[in-house]
Design a protein around this motif. Structure first.
Motif, PDB file in Angstrom:
ATOM      1  N   HIS A 116       0.827  -1.213   0.000  1.00  0.00           N
ATOM      2  CA  HIS A 116       0.000   0.000   0.000  1.00  0.00           C
ATOM      3  C   HIS A 116       0.857   1.257   0.000  1.00  0.00           C
ATOM      4  O   HIS A 116       0.480   2.270  -0.589  1.00  0.00           O
ATOM      5  N   ASP A 136      -1.518   4.898  -1.678  1.00  0.00           N
ATOM      6  CA  ASP A 136      -2.854   5.387  -1.356  1.00  0.00           C
ATOM      7  C   ASP A 136      -2.949   6.055   0.017  1.00  0.00           C
ATOM      8  O   ASP A 136      -4.030   6.438   0.447  1.00  0.00           O
ATOM      9  N   LEU A 142      -2.541   4.839   3.008  1.00  0.00           N
ATOM     10  CA  LEU A 142      -3.209   4.019   4.014  1.00  0.00           C
ATOM     11  C   LEU A 142      -2.564   4.163   5.388  1.00  0.00           C
ATOM     12  O   LEU A 142      -3.248   4.397   6.379  1.00  0.00           O
TER      13      LEU A 142
END
Length: 86
Positions: free
Chosen positions: A52, A58, A60
């Motif tokens: 991630h 993103d 996260l």
């Protein structure tokens, strides 16, 4: 396994001796399997976090971290990801 080997007697009263090999106890095999599964789950979790962070990018981990939360517009992560793919 401690009870099967008589560990409390050895520790508290000084009687007896511990076995040379703990693999003779069936619970040792169960302990081994569960410990390996736990290590695999931890490795999978770390791999997913790195995926991630470095592949999807993103945010996260940033969203999960402690501190001030910054609201994002709905779909902003998905639109940013689709822009990076094109």
């Amino acid at each position: 396994m401690a009870l099967q080997t008589g560990l409390p007697e050895v520790l508290f009263s000084g009687h007896g001796a511990l076995p040379a090999d703990f693999w003779v106890f069936p619970v040792r095999s169960v302990h081994y399997v569960i410990s390996r599964l736990l290590m695999a789950l931890i490795a999978l979790h770390v791999s997913a976090a790195l995926y991630h962070t470095f592949i999807l990018r993103d945010g996260l981990l940033r969203r999960m971290w402690f501190g001030k939360r910054v609201p994002q517009a709905p779909g902003s992560v998905a639109s940013a990801h689709s822009r990076s793919l094109s």
